[in-house]
Design a protein around this motif. Structure first.
Motif, short mmCIF file in Angstrom:
data_model
loop_
_atom_site.label_atom_id
_atom_site.label_comp_id
_atom_site.label_asym_id
_atom_site.label_seq_id
_atom_site.Cartn_x
_atom_site.Cartn_y
_atom_site.Cartn_z
N THR A 12 0.83 -1.20 0.00
CA THR A 12 0.00 0.00 0.00
C THR A 12 0.87 1.25 0.00
O THR A 12 2.06 1.22 0.35
CB THR A 12 -0.94 0.04 1.22
OG1 THR A 12 -0.15 0.19 2.41
CG2 THR A 12 -1.78 -1.23 1.31
N GLU A 13 0.26 2.35 -0.36
CA GLU A 13 0.99 3.62 -0.37
C GLU A 13 1.45 3.98 1.03
O GLU A 13 2.56 4.50 1.23
CB GLU A 13 0.10 4.72 -0.95
CG GLU A 13 0.84 6.02 -1.18
CD GLU A 13 -0.03 7.06 -1.86
OE1 GLU A 13 0.48 8.16 -2.15
OE2 GLU A 13 -1.22 6.77 -2.11
N ALA A 14 0.61 3.66 2.03
CA ALA A 14 0.99 3.96 3.42
C ALA A 14 2.21 3.15 3.84
O ALA A 14 3.12 3.66 4.49
CB ALA A 14 -0.18 3.68 4.35
N ALA A 15 2.24 1.86 3.47
CA ALA A 15 3.38 1.02 3.81
C ALA A 15 4.65 1.54 3.16
O ALA A 15 5.72 1.60 3.79
CB ALA A 15 3.11 -0.42 3.39
N ALA A 16 4.56 1.91 1.88
CA ALA A 16 5.73 2.44 1.19
C ALA A 16 6.18 3.75 1.81
O ALA A 16 7.39 4.02 1.91
CB ALA A 16 5.41 2.63 -0.30
N GLU A 29 -6.35 2.20 -5.94
CA GLU A 29 -6.79 0.89 -5.49
C GLU A 29 -7.60 0.16 -6.56
O GLU A 29 -7.59 -1.07 -6.62
CB GLU A 29 -7.61 1.02 -4.21
CG GLU A 29 -7.91 -0.31 -3.54
CD GLU A 29 -8.65 -0.17 -2.23
OE1 GLU A 29 -9.38 -1.11 -1.86
OE2 GLU A 29 -8.51 0.88 -1.56
N ALA A 30 -8.26 0.91 -7.41
CA ALA A 30 -9.04 0.27 -8.47
C ALA A 30 -8.13 -0.53 -9.40
O ALA A 30 -8.51 -1.62 -9.87
CB ALA A 30 -9.81 1.33 -9.26
N GLU A 31 -6.94 -0.04 -9.65
CA GLU A 31 -6.00 -0.79 -10.50
C GLU A 31 -5.51 -2.05 -9.78
O GLU A 31 -5.32 -3.09 -10.41
CB GLU A 31 -4.82 0.10 -10.90
CG GLU A 31 -5.20 1.15 -11.93
CD GLU A 31 -3.98 1.86 -12.51
OE1 GLU A 31 -4.18 2.66 -13.45
OE2 GLU A 31 -2.85 1.63 -12.04
N ARG A 72 -8.85 0.08 4.34
CA ARG A 72 -8.13 -0.50 3.20
C ARG A 72 -7.49 -1.85 3.55
O ARG A 72 -7.50 -2.76 2.75
CB ARG A 72 -7.07 0.47 2.69
CG ARG A 72 -6.33 -0.03 1.44
CD ARG A 72 -5.33 0.99 0.93
NE ARG A 72 -5.99 2.19 0.45
CZ ARG A 72 -5.97 3.36 1.07
NH1 ARG A 72 -5.34 3.49 2.23
NH2 ARG A 72 -6.60 4.40 0.56
N GLY A 73 -6.92 -1.94 4.74
CA GLY A 73 -6.23 -3.17 5.11
C GLY A 73 -7.15 -4.38 5.05
O GLY A 73 -6.83 -5.40 4.43
N ALA A 74 -8.31 -4.28 5.68
CA ALA A 74 -9.26 -5.38 5.69
C ALA A 74 -9.78 -5.68 4.29
O ALA A 74 -9.97 -6.84 3.91
CB ALA A 74 -10.43 -5.06 6.63
N ARG A 75 -9.99 -4.63 3.52
CA ARG A 75 -10.53 -4.80 2.16
C ARG A 75 -9.51 -5.53 1.26
O ARG A 75 -9.87 -6.46 0.52
CB ARG A 75 -10.89 -3.43 1.58
CG ARG A 75 -11.66 -3.50 0.30
CD ARG A 75 -12.32 -2.18 -0.01
NE ARG A 75 -11.38 -1.07 -0.10
CZ ARG A 75 -11.30 -0.07 0.80
NH1 ARG A 75 -12.11 -0.05 1.84
NH2 ARG A 75 -10.42 0.91 0.65
N LEU A 76 -8.25 -5.13 1.32
CA LEU A 76 -7.23 -5.79 0.51
C LEU A 76 -6.98 -7.22 0.97
O LEU A 76 -6.77 -8.12 0.15
CB LEU A 76 -5.94 -4.99 0.54
CG LEU A 76 -5.95 -3.65 -0.21
CD1 LEU A 76 -4.67 -2.87 0.05
CD2 LEU A 76 -6.14 -3.88 -1.72
N LEU A 77 -7.00 -7.43 2.27
CA LEU A 77 -6.82 -8.79 2.78
C LEU A 77 -7.94 -9.70 2.28
O LEU A 77 -7.69 -10.84 1.87
CB LEU A 77 -6.79 -8.77 4.31
CG LEU A 77 -6.39 -10.08 5.00
CD1 LEU A 77 -4.95 -10.43 4.70
CD2 LEU A 77 -6.61 -9.99 6.51
N ALA A 78 -9.16 -9.20 2.30
CA ALA A 78 -10.28 -9.98 1.78
C ALA A 78 -10.14 -10.25 0.29
O ALA A 78 -10.52 -11.32 -0.20
CB ALA A 78 -11.59 -9.25 2.06
N GLY A 79 -9.56 -9.31 -0.45
CA GLY A 79 -9.37 -9.51 -1.88
C GLY A 79 -8.29 -10.53 -2.21
O GLY A 79 -8.37 -11.21 -3.24
#
Length: 527
Positions: free
Chosen positions: A269-273, A403-405, A436-443
């Motif tokens: 994620t952008e935050a992690a970077a 995030e859409a990409e 975002r974290g939960a959403r990406l993990l679910a994806g």
């Protein structure tokens, strides 16, 4: 693990005794003739010897002792085993010392599982005539399938080969094993097989409980043999799918537990970077180049942000990969496939190579990585090649705008062994405003058998909760090849209804003479 069986797909020599050579990958020269390719008659003899060992292997005490003794003998011969494996794979004594420790740990862990007995899954439901409809007396446990064919992997000459996890879990289940040796380490295979056979003899089991055959043809003969009841495979999509189809096409189809191919996507994620770009870049470089990029869980596709934060990550990755020394791949064919793969990918429109992967020398390859706009991967086209595994020290950094990409690219990925997510501090804590974290993990969860957060996928711990598998083409089944539950692949349940007590197997008798863990009428019942 991806190239081996497919590499053997060639015209099979007409001579019945084609030689099997041990080759040094550091110079491509033959070291010694180790064996000859097995004929159909020799495969049949190995399978029948294994089949004949089923009855003595049924003794759980002997099984546990056998697995412990095998581990002890491998440890005692450790220096010789590591020397042989290094000469054939160039993986290095350090890496192979760790792999040997992993291998003997697996054997001892399965020995303990056998002795404890919970893997038998004993369930007892007493008769209850008051129910509607009335319930009969039902007693269920698991029994071994029979002879298991194991196809050894190229990149793990110990832990995923003759004495590896497939073999250990099958033997623990009570299934004799015939291993199809990998052509990249035949001498190591012969040495390990001899040690396992000695362990069998030392504990009162027939040496035929572990068979070993060489040659491409023997792999086909094995999967088609009527006494083979299941197979475990680690290798390429092409080779594994051919064997999987052959297993399904038999008059009596058998389970085929194949590990075939995996891209192992990473989302940053952008935050992690923003919080730790340099740390993530260095970690990615270490993971993708570990073992010269020859791990089945190597991160092969990384979704990283555009902009300044992503640029910092790219700078860190460039520096770390540039400092990586060239290395030797497991054989010449893998080297050729790697060079062709990176060359073809680098020529795609919009693809750049901040560090160019390629030939590091006559027998070595150099690590590198490619970058591409994530939008190029969001729709079908020539860039789909970047969504396929390339075996060796290379990864693809796909840079996304939003995030859409990320979502669009993930939607196009096949099944994987692992998926990794790097989050910022607030995202990890679930306290970010956008979730975002939960959403990406679910994806990512539907894409892989193991989801890693804020870490790297290389390194597969041998533990009861481990799962090393994933949706196709990562594996051909939902099972794991690592961890305690790997034993379940080689068992099938049987229920006895209203069976007279004197006729019941000891495992299911009311008095529990074997002291097994079990559930009675839905409740745990101690030994």
């Amino acid at each position: 693990m991806r190239q081996e069986f497919a590499q053997e797909e060639r015209t099979v020599a007409t001579a019945a005794a084609a030689p099997v050579w041990s080759v040094d990958p550091r110079n491509g020269k033959r070291r010694e003739q180790v064996a000859v390719e097995a004929t159909a008659a020799e495969v049949d003899a190995a399978v029948r010897a294994a089949h004949a060992a089923r009855a003595p292997l049924a003794d759980r005490g002997l099984r546990a002792a056998f697995l412990h003794r095998a581990a002890d003998l491998l440890d005692e011969a450790g220096e010789q085993v590591i020397e042989a494996a290094d000469a054939e794979t160039a993986l290095g004594p350090g890496r192979l010392t760790g792999e040997l420790a992993r291998t003997t740990y697996q054997l001892r862990a399965f020995a303990d599982i056998v002795a404890e007995g919970e893997f038998l899954g004993v369930l007892i439901d007493h008769a209850d005539p008051a129910l509607t409809p009335p319930r009969p007396d039902l007693r269920r446990y698991k029994i071994p399938l029979g002879v298991v064919a194991v196809y050894a992997a190229s990149n793990f000459p110990l832990a995923f080969s003759v004495p590896g996890g497939d073999t250990a879990s099958a033997l623990a289940a009570g299934c004799p094993v015939v291993v199809k040796a990998h052509p990249d380490h035949p001498a190591t295979s012969e040495l390990c097989a001899a040690l396992l056979r000695r362990a069998a003899a030392d504990t009162g089991l027939p040496e035929g409980v572990l068979g070993l055959v060489h040659g491409f043809r023997s792999g086909l003969d094995l999967v088609g043999h009527p006494l083979v009841t299941a197979a475990g495979f680690t290798g390429s999509v092409r080779g594994g799918r051919a064997l999987y189809d052959a297993a399904a096409a038999r008059p009596h189809p058998i389970p085929f537990h194949g590990e075939l191919g995996s891209l192992n996507p990473v989302v940053i994620t952008e935050a992690a970077a923003g919080e730790r770009a340099e740390q993530i870049g260095a970690g990615l470089a270490g993971s993708m180049t570990l073992g010269v990029g020859q791990f089945c869980v190597k991160p092969g596709l990384v979704l990283a942000p555009e902009g300044e934060r992503g640029d910092r990550l790219l700078t860190s990755l460039t520096a770390a990969v540039s400092d990586t020394e060239a290395g030797v791949l497991l054989d010449r064919r893998m080297r050729d496939a790697f060079l062709d793969g990176v060359r073809t990918r680098a020529q795609l429109p919009g693809v750049q190579a901040p560090v160019t992967p390629g030939a590091g020398g006559e027998h070595t390859v150099s690590a590198g990585f490619l970058t591409v706009p994530a939008a190029r991967l969001a729709t079908e086209g020539p860039h789909d090649l970047l969504l396929e595994e390339c075996f060796g020290p290379v990864t693809v950094l796909a840079r996304y705008a939003d995030e859409a990409e990320i979502t669009a690219v993930l939607a196009r990925l096949p099944g994987n062994l692992t998926a990794t997510l790097h989050l910022g501090e607030a995202e990890s804590a679930g306290s970010d405003d956008e979730g975002r974290g939960a959403r990406l993990l679910a994806g990512l969860t539907p894409l892989a058998g193991r989801v890693v957060v804020n870490g790297w996928p290389t390194g597969v711990a041998v533990a009861p909760a481990q799962h090393h598998g994933g949706p196709y083409p990562a594996t051909t089944s939902t099972a794991t090849s690592v961890g305690a539950t790997a034993i379940e692949r080689w068992l099938r349940p049987v229920a006895y209804q209203d069976t007279p007590p004197a006729l019941l197997p000891p495992e299911l008798r009311e008095e529990n003479p074997l002291g097994l863990p079990r559930r009675v009428n839905g409740r745990p019942a101690g030994a």
